[in-house]
Design a protein around this motif. Structure first.
Motif, mmCIF file in Angstrom:
data_model
loop_
_atom_site.group_PDB
_atom_site.id
_atom_site.type_symbol
_atom_site.label_atom_id
_atom_site.label_comp_id
_atom_site.label_asym_id
_atom_site.label_seq_id
_atom_site.Cartn_x
_atom_site.Cartn_y
_atom_site.Cartn_z
ATOM 1 N N UNK A 1 0.677 -1.121 -0.148
ATOM 2 C CA UNK A 1 0.131 0.012 -0.083
ATOM 3 C C UNK A 1 0.912 1.281 -0.086
ATOM 4 N N UNK A 2 1.796 1.260 0.893
ATOM 5 C CA UNK A 2 2.712 2.436 1.055
ATOM 6 C C UNK A 2 3.992 2.529 0.154
ATOM 7 N N UNK A 3 3.935 2.018 -1.039
ATOM 8 C CA UNK A 3 5.093 1.633 -1.651
ATOM 9 C C UNK A 3 5.854 2.974 -2.039
ATOM 10 N N UNK A 4 5.328 3.792 -2.314
ATOM 11 C CA UNK A 4 5.834 5.214 -2.771
ATOM 12 C C UNK A 4 6.775 5.588 -1.844
ATOM 13 N N UNK A 5 6.473 5.779 -0.462
ATOM 14 C CA UNK A 5 7.125 6.389 0.652
ATOM 15 C C UNK A 5 8.366 5.243 0.814
ATOM 16 N N UNK B 1 12.150 6.048 0.737
ATOM 17 C CA UNK B 1 13.262 5.983 1.981
ATOM 18 C C UNK B 1 14.398 5.374 1.389
ATOM 19 N N UNK B 2 14.375 4.404 0.764
ATOM 20 C CA UNK B 2 15.439 3.606 0.042
ATOM 21 C C UNK B 2 16.282 4.367 -0.910
ATOM 22 N N UNK B 3 15.695 5.266 -1.712
ATOM 23 C CA UNK B 3 16.439 5.982 -2.555
ATOM 24 C C UNK B 3 17.102 7.155 -1.759
ATOM 25 N N UNK B 4 16.559 7.767 -0.887
ATOM 26 C CA UNK B 4 17.190 8.679 0.079
ATOM 27 C C UNK B 4 18.663 8.147 0.785
ATOM 28 N N UNK B 5 18.466 6.768 1.331
ATOM 29 C CA UNK B 5 19.521 6.043 1.851
ATOM 30 C C UNK B 5 20.684 5.926 0.804
ATOM 31 N N UNK C 1 4.330 -0.352 -9.882
ATOM 32 C CA UNK C 1 5.273 0.303 -10.724
ATOM 33 C C UNK C 1 4.721 1.765 -10.799
ATOM 34 N N UNK C 2 3.517 2.011 -10.568
ATOM 35 C CA UNK C 2 3.158 3.492 -10.499
ATOM 36 C C UNK C 2 3.669 4.017 -9.266
ATOM 37 N N UNK C 3 3.736 3.393 -8.269
ATOM 38 C CA UNK C 3 4.031 3.869 -6.787
ATOM 39 C C UNK C 3 5.810 4.260 -6.968
ATOM 40 N N UNK C 4 6.484 3.201 -7.612
ATOM 41 C CA UNK C 4 7.741 3.549 -7.779
ATOM 42 C C UNK C 4 8.148 4.879 -8.649
#
Length: 829
Positions: free
Chosen positions: A629-633, A637-641, A673-676
């Motif tokens: 459900x909260x894939x985008x957030x 987080x992982x992209x920021x890390x 995919x849309x969330x990513x």
């Protein structure tokens, strides 16, 4: 042509030639002939509604009565619920039939009371087989016609055997091979069968299947086994309150048959247990008086009860039966969650080495007897009795890199296994501030035994490249059933005071039983205190083994921010060429019967160009909901890390998604995919990394069997690196089976990779090799693993998240959030 129901996923690339070419057997059997004319589909409604197991009996009675006349000679096949298929149209569009079925709960010896059922059959569609043939040959898409044609084939091959044996979805089970399990259960061996589309032909996938049933026979025996007694004689002391609750919970809903009347047996379902024993449990009589069950059975049936001190089973209101006059009806499947001991016994029973498994699958063909099956003959189906021989390749083994000062700094493992001898970790962490917390008293585990283990552990860590300036950590002792939070906080303070530094690790020594303490340690240390813990079992303290200490060292090193090993850049080109993040995703659902518990979604993302260290993101969501459900957030987080670690944003994303079935592909892909993409856009409107979305499946029934001794490992399985992307794969989409690990016990299960979306232009060689090579840098062991590490780690995180859920006073569950510093370390390793 019908509307296409599924998006067009990635087509199979043409290049797939890397590795040594070999042949293997797969547990697929070719459909050599099948009907090319339309199949008719009908909807069936049976009234009055009956338990599902009776539907087939009623429908088969209908066919017996009406086949030659009203059904035009057709032999319909039935799914046991609501769908029927015929090889030709029936002589009507809609019609109702009355069928009489004997009431099998009536007393034997009297005239049976017939029960009348009304069966309404209504035509719903014609299935055009031409669509399926076009799809198999790559000239058409997966339409609803194709789907329903494959559903029809599943029902055609299972219809006859489902009338004989207990059936669960696509598996049926026979009492021919069984094994007793603790608690009055038994494991039954059965067979799974499913129609699968491959290039140019349909195949039938046949495999062994195992499930648990209640043991049939005297209920009193089952009660003794539930309470782990040697015999029913030990029940003579009666049941304690806890025993009463345990027995009642285990037998509620069980179907039984009474045995106190000669030739006059009735069937019941257990609703519960009486509070009072049979000698005191009373019920009202017709004259208004009451009588206890023991006296009633003595007077009415001249039966003196042997266990009057046990409670009775409640089968209806004010209707009680002594436990000793009840027999458990056979073929009742156990639907609840197995205990740890039951699971271990079940796994031992289900585990078969490859030769045995292959032979047993052939035995299953004899039970199925496709050749003489009149239903297959009617639909024009013929199925080969020979297991498919398929093309395979063995991919080259990657080279693993350790610290440059190692005696053996590079290694190309043999057979998917190696060790840490003469190797130093790529980046050894420093362990300066730590303590030991033993949940045993000094009598059971003396200090000198702990100190002996610590010496061996520290020597192993230092030999493998870690730095341990504090060689004498404080040793604390606490009660395993005491306040775990207070115990850990004391150990944390002792570690900090001893080293005059922020505590890094608490080494916990556990008694050798029960997972509850382990779960509490992880919940408190990771969500309350914010310190890494390493749990070890006390059984390993005496005479510690070097290999065990090395495995613990691998876990501790990454929890403290170190790196164990990595692949040389030329064996990880996609990741090392440009900034690339690998993300693994998994959703873990509650077990059987756990209706009030949530699901846990986890992502694990790589943090560097070596794809050796990972960060985690975790969420709680509605139980049994598969889309994250909260894939985008979470992705954000992982992209920021990744950016904070590497100083650059990843230009490519390789996303491995675990745990979804083929029917969920389109919905999950569209949403996630849309969330990513949304996560990337939220960071920078112009940020558009290229994305590849790969589904990884382990819950399938494909097995590979080696044909040549030189291509067989010590366990009898195919060699690590065996890949199959022909003959048994999708007719034209990009998928493959990869056996990346060395076999240990039983028959190895390959991972199935299916590429749904690809903007990175992968060919088969590149993706297969990358996925295989990654399996050599799993941080917890020195062996190649069965799944790509990002997915494996995501699965570990969801498992750990279950421990982070805590029941507070009032019965509500709260979920503890992992402390930020630990999220960026591999606390889950």
């Amino acid at each position: 042509m019908e509307e296409v129901l599924f998006s067009q996923f990635v087509k199979r690339p043409s290049t797939c030639d890397l590795g040594a070419q070999i042949k293997v057997r797969a547990n697929f059997f070719e459909v050599t002939r099948m009907q090319d004319t339309n199949i008719s589909q009908y909807e069936v409604n049976i009234t009055p509604t009956v338990p599902h197991r009776l539907n087939r009996r009623i429908f088969n009675r209908l066919v017996e009565q009406y086949r030659e006349r009203a059904l035009g000679g057709a032999r319909p096949v039935f799914d046991g619920s609501a769908i029927v298929f015929t090889h030709k149209p029936l002589p009507f569009e809609t019609r109702s039939f009355d069928v009489d079925l004997e009431e099998d709960n009536a007393p034997v010896g009297r005239a049976r009371i017939p029960r009348r059922f009304t069966i309404r059959i209504r035509k719903t569609r014609e299935i055009f087989m031409g669509d399926l043939f076009r799809f198999l040959n790559g000239r058409g898409d997966m339409t609803n016609n194709c789907q329903m044609a494959m559903v029809a084939m599943d029902i055609i091959i299972s219809h006859k055997v489902s009338a004989i044996y207990p059936t669960v979805r696509r598996s049926f089970y026979t009492p021919q091979v069984t094994k007793p399990l603790p608690g009055g259960l038994e494991a039954w061996q059965g067979y799974f069968q499913s129609a699968r589309p491959t290039r140019g032909r349909m195949m039938i996938n046949i495999d062994l299947s195992t499930t648990a049933f209640y043991e049939s026979g005297p209920l009193i025996q089952m009660v003794a086994k539930i309470l782990r007694l040697r015999s029913p004689n030990e029940l003579r002391r009666g049941l304690s309150e806890s025993d009463h609750l345990k027995v009642e919970d285990n037998i509620r809903g069980l179907r039984i048959m009474d045995n106190h009347r000669t030739g006059n047996r009735r069937k019941f379902k257990i609703e519960g247990l009486t509070e009072a024993p049979a000698s005191h449990a009373t019920f009202p009589r017709d004259d208004g008086s009451s009588i206890d069950v023991r006296t009633y059975f003595q007077n009415q049936y001249n039966r003196r009860l042997s266990y009057p001190f046990l409670p009775c089973v409640i089968v209806r209101r004010n209707q009680y039966l002594p436990i000793e006059v009840c027999d458990v009806i056979r073929e009742q499947r156990y639907m609840r969650k197995l205990t740890g001991m039951q699971t271990d016994e079940m796994m031992n029973f289900a585990r078969q080495n490859p030769n045995v498994r292959a032979n047993k699958i052939q035995d299953g063909l004899n039970i199925l007897n496709y050749r003489d099956n009149e239903y297959l003959q009617q639909f024009g189906m013929s199925i080969s009795n020979n297991m498919a021989v398929v093309d395979a390749r063995i991919l080259p083994t990657p080279t693993i890199q350790y610290h440059p000062t190692s005696r053996e700094r590079r290694i190309e493992p043999k057979g998917g296994v190696w060790n840490l001898r003469d190797k130093k970790l790529a980046t050894g962490a420093t362990l300066g501030s730590w303590s030991v917390l033993a949940f045993l008293n000094e009598r059971n585990l003396p200090d000198n035994i702990i100190e002996g283990f610590l010496r061996e552990f520290e020597i192993t860590c230092i030999d493998t490249g870690m730095n341990i300036p504090n060689r004498r950590p404080p040793i604390c002792r606490e009660n395993p059933i005491g306040n775990t939070e207070e115990s850990l906080k004391k150990a944390w303070l002792r570690a900090g005071n001893n080293a005059k530094a922020q505590p890094q690790l608490i080494l916990c020594i556990l008694p050798n039983t029960g997972p509850e303490l382990y779960g509490e340690i992880k919940r408190i240390s990771e969500t309350v205190i914010g310190v890494a813990t390493q749990c070890v079992q006390s059984v390993h303290m005496n005479r510690p083994k070097k290999q065990y200490c090395a495995n613990v060292c691998l876990k501790v090193n990454v929890k403290l921010g170190g790196m164990n090993s990595f692949l040389i850049p030329e064996h990880l080109p996609f990741v090392s060429d440009e900034p690339t993040i690998l993300i693994g995703a998994d959703v873990s659902h509650p077990g059987p019967g756990e209706t009030d518990k949530p699901s846990y979604a986890a992502l694990c993302g790589s943090m560097d160009a070596r794809a050796s260290r990972y960060a985690a993101s975790i969420r709680v969501q509605t139980g049994r909901y598969e889309i994250i459900v909260d894939m985008a957030n979470m992705v954000k987080e992982l992209l920021k890390t990744f950016y904070q670690t590497c100083g650059r944003k990843p230009e490519r994303i390789l996303f491995y998604r675990d745990g979804i079935s083929e029917g969920q592909f389109e919905n999950v892909l569209r949403s996630e995919l849309n969330a990513i993409r949304a996560a990337c856009q939220a960071l920078d409107a112009k940020y558009k990394p290229t994305i590849t979305f790969v589904v990884v499946q382990k819950r399938h029934h494909t097995r590979l069997f080696p044909m040549d001794r030189q291509n067989t490992d010590r366990s009898g399985n195919c060699l690590p690196g065996t890949v199959v992307d022909k003959n048994i794969t999708h007719p034209f989409e990009f998928d493959f089976y990869l056996l990346s690990h060395a076999g240990l016990l039983g028959t190895s299960r390959p991972a199935h990779y299916h590429v749904l979306f690809d903007e990175n232009g992968f060919d088969a060689n590149r993706l297969q090799t990358l996925s295989y090579n990654l399996c050599y840098i799993f941080v917890r062991c020195t062996r190649a693993v069965s799944l790509v590490p990002p997915v494996y780690y995501a699965h570990l995180v969801t498992t750990r998240a279950k421990h982070h859920t805590h029941k507070v006073p009032g019965g509500e569950h709260t979920f503890g959030v992992v402390k930020p510093d630990l999220q960026r370390a591999m606390y889950f390793a």
